[in-house]
Design a protein around this motif. Sequence first.
Motif, mmCIF file in Angstrom:
data_model
loop_
_atom_site.group_PDB
_atom_site.id
_atom_site.type_symbol
_atom_site.label_atom_id
_atom_site.label_comp_id
_atom_site.label_asym_id
_atom_site.label_seq_id
_atom_site.Cartn_x
_atom_site.Cartn_y
_atom_site.Cartn_z
ATOM 1 N N PHE A 109 -20.113 -15.782 -8.871
ATOM 2 C CA PHE A 109 -20.989 -16.906 -8.658
ATOM 3 C C PHE A 109 -22.102 -16.383 -9.760
ATOM 4 C CE2 PHE A 109 -25.009 -18.189 -6.760
ATOM 5 C CZ PHE A 109 -24.941 -19.738 -7.102
ATOM 6 N N ASP A 110 -22.331 -15.001 -9.788
ATOM 7 C CA ASP A 110 -23.477 -14.694 -10.651
ATOM 8 C C ASP A 110 -23.275 -15.050 -12.211
ATOM 9 O OD1 ASP A 110 -25.187 -13.477 -8.920
ATOM 10 O OD2 ASP A 110 -24.557 -11.293 -9.116
ATOM 11 N N ARG A 111 -22.078 -15.132 -12.489
ATOM 12 C CA ARG A 111 -21.830 -15.677 -13.811
ATOM 13 C C ARG A 111 -21.846 -16.931 -14.169
ATOM 14 N NH1 ARG A 111 -16.031 -13.827 -15.964
ATOM 15 N NH2 ARG A 111 -16.732 -15.120 -17.670
ATOM 16 N N GLU B 6 -22.860 -15.812 1.062
ATOM 17 C CA GLU B 6 -22.637 -16.080 -0.277
ATOM 18 C C GLU B 6 -22.131 -17.530 -0.427
ATOM 19 O OE1 GLU B 6 -19.989 -14.587 -4.322
ATOM 20 O OE2 GLU B 6 -19.807 -13.629 -2.241
ATOM 21 N N VAL B 7 -21.507 -18.189 0.320
ATOM 22 C CA VAL B 7 -20.833 -19.341 0.254
ATOM 23 C C VAL B 7 -21.938 -20.391 0.439
ATOM 24 C CG1 VAL B 7 -20.028 -20.109 2.542
ATOM 25 C CG2 VAL B 7 -18.685 -20.751 0.565
ATOM 26 N N THR B 8 -22.872 -20.130 1.504
ATOM 27 C CA THR B 8 -24.032 -21.126 1.639
ATOM 28 C C THR B 8 -25.008 -21.048 0.507
ATOM 29 O OG1 THR B 8 -25.185 -19.511 2.959
ATOM 30 C CG2 THR B 8 -23.823 -21.095 4.222
ATOM 31 N N GLU B 9 -25.118 -20.025 -0.239
ATOM 32 C CA GLU B 9 -25.913 -19.904 -1.447
ATOM 33 C C GLU B 9 -25.338 -20.834 -2.325
ATOM 34 O OE1 GLU B 9 -27.875 -16.704 -4.770
ATOM 35 O OE2 GLU B 9 -26.194 -15.927 -3.184
ATOM 36 N N ILE B 10 -23.988 -20.745 -2.538
ATOM 37 C CA ILE B 10 -23.498 -21.621 -3.682
ATOM 38 C C ILE B 10 -23.696 -23.065 -3.471
ATOM 39 C CG2 ILE B 10 -21.002 -22.122 -4.691
ATOM 40 C CD1 ILE B 10 -20.533 -19.336 -4.221
ATOM 41 N N ARG C 56 -26.378 -28.537 -5.249
ATOM 42 C CA ARG C 56 -27.161 -29.647 -4.910
ATOM 43 C C ARG C 56 -28.013 -29.772 -6.160
ATOM 44 N NH1 ARG C 56 -29.220 -30.930 0.917
ATOM 45 N NH2 ARG C 56 -27.423 -32.029 1.506
ATOM 46 N N THR C 57 -28.495 -28.832 -6.902
ATOM 47 C CA THR C 57 -29.223 -28.791 -8.160
ATOM 48 C C THR C 57 -28.508 -28.536 -9.380
ATOM 49 O OG1 THR C 57 -29.961 -26.404 -7.696
ATOM 50 C CG2 THR C 57 -31.142 -28.177 -6.682
ATOM 51 N N HIS C 58 -27.147 -28.177 -9.429
ATOM 52 C CA HIS C 58 -26.531 -27.845 -10.691
ATOM 53 C C HIS C 58 -25.317 -28.601 -10.689
ATOM 54 C CE1 HIS C 58 -29.235 -24.549 -10.235
ATOM 55 N NE2 HIS C 58 -29.112 -24.194 -11.584
ATOM 56 N N TYR D 275 -22.163 -28.391 8.588
ATOM 57 C CA TYR D 275 -22.897 -27.590 9.492
ATOM 58 C C TYR D 275 -24.119 -26.968 8.836
ATOM 59 C CZ TYR D 275 -24.175 -23.396 12.373
ATOM 60 O OH TYR D 275 -24.614 -22.388 13.213
ATOM 61 N N HIS D 276 -23.733 -26.409 7.641
ATOM 62 C CA HIS D 276 -25.107 -25.895 7.020
ATOM 63 C C HIS D 276 -26.260 -26.846 6.587
ATOM 64 C CE1 HIS D 276 -27.274 -23.342 4.148
ATOM 65 N NE2 HIS D 276 -27.031 -24.284 3.042
ATOM 66 N N PHE D 277 -25.963 -28.014 6.001
ATOM 67 C CA PHE D 277 -26.960 -28.788 5.706
ATOM 68 C C PHE D 277 -27.368 -29.737 6.673
ATOM 69 C CE2 PHE D 277 -24.430 -28.759 1.419
ATOM 70 C CZ PHE D 277 -25.599 -27.990 0.826
#
Length: 305
Positions: A92-94, A123-127, A132-134, A150-152
């Motif tokens: 993901f950092d890349r 990590e997956v919830t960060e993705i 949503r913005t990318h 569940y997350h949103f």
Amino acid sequence: MPLNIPVNLPAVELLKNENIFVMDDLRASSQDIRPLRIVILNLMPLKITTETDLIRLLSNTPLQVEIDFLKTACHTSKNTPVEHMQMFYKEFDRVRNETYDGMIITGAPVELMDFEEVDYWDEVTEIFDWARTHVTSTLYICWAAQAGLYHFYGVPKYKLGKKMFGVFKHKVNDVQNPIFRGFDDEFYVPHSRHTEVRAEDIRRIRELSIVSESEESGVYMVMARGGREFFITGHSEYSPYTLDGEYRRDVSKGLDIDLPKNYYRDNNPEKGPVVRWRGHANLLFSNWLNYFVYQQTPYDIREIK
């Protein structure tokens, strides 16, 4: 569809043997077209199989697509060669500063665990949040659909008494929705899961719309944010023998597993499957790419918000 993917990705040769046209990155670079950029977060254990299934469906329109494969940094795949992951997958950092026209997030074999117990949950919830913005539009499939809901939105999942396993009949709730353009009144989708989300929980949330469901297998597709997000509980992308492989694997392990419903000819595994979902699977992915990715994404991909 000309797919801009690495020339030595195993899926290229597998799909050429099926007479499916796949353009590798060498040839695609000669076309003066801005391709759609799609990123696939592949959480399935058999990475190459999932890559091939998804590329098979993404190759069904004349749009040129450039695909990146994404992996989590904190989890190492045990079922795919390390060399394959190093060659074809990014962490993901890349890509966190990149923008994409579309994203697909697959299922994962962790559905019986609480979400927060999954070792890559943070990590997956960060993705998920980043998408949503990318990303213009994202498909969340099976476990990812449950995780995203569940997350949103706080939608819980429930353990089933018996595995939802087979090919089930579905109906369209919103016939005007372009995601169903060309669909029949009834269509079939494979399911393979031990948990579910329930319609009554989803219908309480104003931002969510159940656009397709099944009397037998329940909620199938939930749409949010005008098509920026689709949460899909089944596996339209499955190849003809995927459920067969899962059934025989579980039998060999001595697990208590029923025959997949509505799948084998005459309910006899030796006669092979009756494939009744392939046409609608192709429509689903081509409609998503056309109406919710290609027609919605800005020409300057950096303008995605």
